[in-house]
Design an enzyme around this catalytic site. Structure first.
Site, mmCIF file in Angstrom:
data_model
loop_
_atom_site.group_PDB
_atom_site.id
_atom_site.type_symbol
_atom_site.label_atom_id
_atom_site.label_comp_id
_atom_site.label_asym_id
_atom_site.label_seq_id
_atom_site.Cartn_x
_atom_site.Cartn_y
_atom_site.Cartn_z
ATOM 1 N N LYS A 185 53.122 53.853 63.248
ATOM 2 C CA LYS A 185 53.500 52.749 62.361
ATOM 3 C C LYS A 185 53.061 51.434 63.005
ATOM 4 O O LYS A 185 53.701 50.923 63.922
ATOM 5 C CB LYS A 185 55.016 52.696 62.102
ATOM 6 N N PRO A 186 51.952 50.891 62.527
ATOM 7 C CA PRO A 186 51.500 49.601 63.076
ATOM 8 C C PRO A 186 52.339 48.458 62.519
ATOM 9 O O PRO A 186 53.177 48.662 61.644
ATOM 10 C CB PRO A 186 50.057 49.513 62.581
ATOM 11 N N SER A 187 52.061 47.259 63.007
ATOM 12 C CA SER A 187 52.785 46.085 62.511
ATOM 13 C C SER A 187 52.404 45.788 61.063
ATOM 14 O O SER A 187 51.249 45.941 60.650
ATOM 15 C CB SER A 187 52.447 44.876 63.378
ATOM 16 N N GLY A 192 56.962 46.051 71.382
ATOM 17 C CA GLY A 192 57.384 44.952 70.514
ATOM 18 C C GLY A 192 58.418 44.116 71.238
ATOM 19 O O GLY A 192 58.484 44.127 72.480
ATOM 20 N N SER A 193 59.216 43.396 70.474
ATOM 21 C CA SER A 193 60.171 42.478 71.103
ATOM 22 C C SER A 193 61.352 43.235 71.713
ATOM 23 O O SER A 193 61.677 44.348 71.285
ATOM 24 C CB SER A 193 60.676 41.487 70.064
ATOM 25 N N GLY A 238 63.539 46.418 70.430
ATOM 26 C CA GLY A 238 63.635 47.533 71.381
ATOM 27 C C GLY A 238 65.079 48.000 71.535
ATOM 28 O O GLY A 238 65.359 49.199 71.556
ATOM 29 N N GLU A 261 57.659 49.083 75.756
ATOM 30 C CA GLU A 261 56.954 47.926 76.339
ATOM 31 C C GLU A 261 57.408 46.718 75.543
ATOM 32 O O GLU A 261 57.051 46.573 74.377
ATOM 33 C CB GLU A 261 55.436 48.104 76.209
ATOM 34 N N CYS A 266 52.133 39.461 75.602
ATOM 35 C CA CYS A 266 53.412 39.769 76.265
ATOM 36 C C CYS A 266 53.405 39.216 77.681
ATOM 37 O O CYS A 266 54.425 38.757 78.181
ATOM 38 C CB CYS A 266 53.654 41.268 76.259
ATOM 39 N N GLU A 284 61.629 33.880 75.300
ATOM 40 C CA GLU A 284 60.193 34.174 75.312
ATOM 41 C C GLU A 284 59.514 33.231 74.320
ATOM 42 O O GLU A 284 59.887 33.191 73.142
ATOM 43 C CB GLU A 284 59.932 35.630 74.889
HETATM 44 P P1 NAD Z 1 58.699 43.151 66.703
HETATM 45 O O1 NAD Z 1 59.713 43.719 67.618
HETATM 46 O O2 NAD Z 1 59.146 42.217 65.652
HETATM 47 O O3 NAD Z 1 57.934 44.343 65.923
HETATM 48 C C1 NAD Z 1 57.249 45.362 66.585
HETATM 49 C C2 NAD Z 1 57.128 46.575 65.679
HETATM 50 O O4 NAD Z 1 58.427 47.105 65.418
HETATM 51 C C3 NAD Z 1 56.522 46.275 64.298
HETATM 52 O O5 NAD Z 1 55.712 47.359 63.922
HETATM 53 C C4 NAD Z 1 57.765 46.189 63.403
HETATM 54 O O6 NAD Z 1 57.512 46.483 62.044
HETATM 55 C C5 NAD Z 1 58.649 47.252 64.023
HETATM 56 N N1 NAD Z 1 60.104 47.090 63.775
HETATM 57 C C6 NAD Z 1 60.773 45.930 63.565
HETATM 58 N N2 NAD Z 1 62.107 46.197 63.451
HETATM 59 C C7 NAD Z 1 62.255 47.540 63.607
HETATM 60 C C8 NAD Z 1 63.377 48.425 63.628
HETATM 61 N N3 NAD Z 1 64.614 47.970 63.468
HETATM 62 N N4 NAD Z 1 63.160 49.752 63.815
HETATM 63 C C9 NAD Z 1 61.910 50.226 64.006
HETATM 64 N N5 NAD Z 1 60.803 49.438 64.010
HETATM 65 C C10 NAD Z 1 60.979 48.116 63.819
HETATM 66 O O7 NAD Z 1 57.580 42.503 67.627
HETATM 67 P P2 NAD Z 1 56.256 41.724 67.180
HETATM 68 O O8 NAD Z 1 56.613 40.357 66.707
HETATM 69 O O9 NAD Z 1 55.427 42.584 66.295
HETATM 70 O O10 NAD Z 1 55.468 41.612 68.582
HETATM 71 C C11 NAD Z 1 55.688 40.630 69.536
HETATM 72 C C12 NAD Z 1 56.553 41.163 70.670
HETATM 73 O O11 NAD Z 1 55.925 42.300 71.270
HETATM 74 C C13 NAD Z 1 56.687 40.148 71.807
HETATM 75 O O12 NAD Z 1 58.029 40.144 72.261
HETATM 76 C C14 NAD Z 1 55.754 40.692 72.895
HETATM 77 O O13 NAD Z 1 56.077 40.271 74.192
HETATM 78 C C15 NAD Z 1 55.918 42.179 72.697
HETATM 79 N N6 NAD Z 1 54.777 42.926 73.274
HETATM 80 C C16 NAD Z 1 54.962 43.594 74.446
HETATM 81 C C17 NAD Z 1 53.892 44.261 75.037
HETATM 82 C C18 NAD Z 1 54.039 44.957 76.373
HETATM 83 O O14 NAD Z 1 53.118 45.649 76.780
HETATM 84 N N7 NAD Z 1 55.161 44.807 77.073
HETATM 85 C C19 NAD Z 1 52.630 44.247 74.423
HETATM 86 C C20 NAD Z 1 52.475 43.564 73.213
HETATM 87 C C21 NAD Z 1 53.562 42.900 72.653
#
Ligand code: NAD
Length: 453
Positions: free
Chosen positions: A155-157, A205-206, A210, A227, A261, A358
């Site tokens: 599931k991508p963004s 993701g965030s 997480g 991550e 990130c 962040e």
């Molecule tokens: P996000 O957490 O909003 O979303 C990430 C993914 O999770 C998306 O596909 C989204 O649709 C999905 N999602 C959202 N809510 C969910 C839920 N309740 N259950 C299941 N899936 C859900 O993050 P974002 O805005 O897409 O990305 C930015 C964040 O990602 C930043 O905090 C960044 O630091 C982090 N990030 C970390 C790394 C790493 O390697 N540590 C790499 C890239 C990005």
């Protein structure tokens, strides 16, 4: 329906269908039924499929990089670099992965007993990814998952549905039916995947999301790799080469419009050089070209979405209300698109949002510090623990400082760079487990002990 919006123009680029709970469960079922076939073929055949994927990526690099730029706003040269980087990383998994997945003999001190470790796939890997690196981040999970014999539901963004569809189409043509499955949608689709019968989850993701996923998947004790976000400190010692450090840290902060990130997000500079460093940093920040990300000399494109722009704006404005000063930038640019001028700030403290949260955008708070001890204390004063960078001519001293930093990655005189051989990930609220390297492969296997008497 999910709409894809060009963040530079706010135009709708296209749409894809959102997966319902039923379609998510159907995708998982399909992946389950393809598992034993995929797991039982020789590892070299699975590696070959990854190598063919790389050839397809290279053949379509031009179209893919334009689509990546149109969909999430990263400058075209960075989109091309991302595709090159992803190819190198997938090739590394395909070539080097085998040696970490072969049975490993364990010497035990008992006569007539032999023991070994078998590295076996877990089943279906559910992979949920963000938008900031639409190819590199997903393939850090997809490649080792497939190589080690798992099938995948991805599931991508929701911000990059068209690009993700192209990637999925490429993989589909190379893999047996059901081995790789794409489901599109936002958080509700993600939740359905977390609740489904996948055998493990890999989430990038965030930290906020997480935590939600960890508590949801915890009910079934599902294995997870995470991550998450970071607020990486950048420590600059008084002996640092100022020009090289300014160039390196400008890239470290403003690459991908500050949406990495591991971007350098907080700058702690020894006070002897703080003034000179800050003035050179501001000068070079002002000189960066902001604009159409499809133009090759653009350094700063739009932020990826209106929500990201508004969040960053709130963090800067609140910090200013608390006493911070804006040395350059600090405002939106233009009336169309999600542009925010690259921003440098002074007079910040640990309580202000630009330091305590962040900042996922082009904002650099620079804080002069009396000495390294104070810099390290401030650097560790965060609930994040992803990366950190140290800038100095004294590499030995920097290696000693690296031991005091509570995080998963330390760069010395560099920042934000990934090598497939080196583990990637964080501690504290920045993650669980690792990506890349042998550790990133072993996240996707059952480490089975076999003891024979
Ligand atoms: P996000 O957490 O909003 O979303 C990430 C993914 O999770 C998306 O596909 C989204 O649709 C999905 N999602 C959202 N809510 C969910 C839920 N309740 N259950 C299941 N899936 C859900 O993050 P974002 O805005 O897409 O990305 C930015 C964040 O990602 C930043 O905090 C960044 O630091 C982090 N990030 C970390 C790394 C790493 O390697 N540590 C790499 C890239 C990005």
């Amino acid at each position: 329906m999910l709409h894809s919006i060009n963040p530079a123009t706010e135009e709708i680029l296209g749409e894809v269908e959102t997966a319902s709970k039923k379609s998510v469960n159907d995708a998982v079922k399909k992946a389950k039924s393809s598992f034993s076939g995929w797991a039982s073929i020789d590892l070299s055949e699975r590696a070959l499929a990854l190598t063919k994927f790389v050839s397809e990526l290279r053949k379509t690099k031009k179209e893919l990089s334009v689509l990546m730029t149109q969909e999430m706003g990263k400058p075209i040269t960075e989109a091309e670099e991302e595709i090159d980087g992803a190819c190198t990383e997938i090739e590394w998994f395909a070539k080097e992965g085998k040696k970490y997945l072969e049975n490993e003999i364990v010497e035990i001190d008992v006569p007539q007993v032999k023991s070994y470790i078998a590295y076996e796939p877990l089943g279906v890997a559910g992979i949920i990814t963000p938008w900031n690196f639409p190819l590199e981040t997903p393939i850090w999970s997809i490649a080792p998952a497939l190589l080690s014999g798992n099938t995948v539901v991805w599931k991508p963004s929701e911000l990059v549905p068209l690009f993700s569809k192209e990637i999925s189409n490429l993989l589909d043509t190379l893999l047996p039916v059901g081995v790789f499955n794409l489901i599109q949608g936002a958080d509700s689709t993600g939740k359905s995947l977390v609740d489904s019968k996948v055998n493990m989850l890999s989430f990038t993701g965030s930290s906020e999301t997480g935590k939600k996923i960890a508590s949801r998947s915890g009910k079934k004790l599902k294995k997870i790799v995470m991550e998450l976000g970071g607020s990486d400190p950048c420590i600059i010692l008084k002996d640092a080469d100022i020009e090289k450090t300014v160039d390196g840290t400008i890239l470290g902060r403003f690459l991908n419009c500050g949406q990495c990130c591991t971007s350098a997000k907080r700058f702690y500079v020894e006070e002897e050089i703080a003034e000179e460093f800050t003035s050179r940093f501001v000068e070079k920040t002002k000189a960066m070209k902001i604009g159409n990300p499809l133009e090759r000399d653009t350094k700063i494109g739009p932020m990826a979405s209106k929500e990201q722009l508004e969040l960053l704006e709130r963090q800067v404005n609140e910090s200013v209300k608390m006493g911070a000063k804006v040395l350059c930038g600090g405002v939106r640019q233009g009336s169309k698109g999600y542009y925010y001028l690259p921003t440098v700030m002074s007079d910040t403290n640990q309580k202000m949002p630009v330091i305590s949260e962040e900042t996922f955008g082009p904002v650099a708070p620079i804080v002069p510090v009396k000495n390294v001890k104070i810099a390290v204390k401030k650097a560790n004063d965060t609930h994040y623990g992803l990366g950190a960078s140290i800038w100095t001519k004294d590499k030995e001293k920097a290696e000693k400082i690296s031991k005091q930093l509570r995080c998963g990655i330390v760069w010395i005189n560099d920042v934000n760079v990934a090598y497939p051989q080196c583990p990637w990930g964080g501690i504290k609220e920045s993650g669980i487990g690792r990506e890349l390297s042998k550790y990133g492969i072993l996240e996707f296997v059952n480490i089975k002990s076999v003891i024979v008497k």
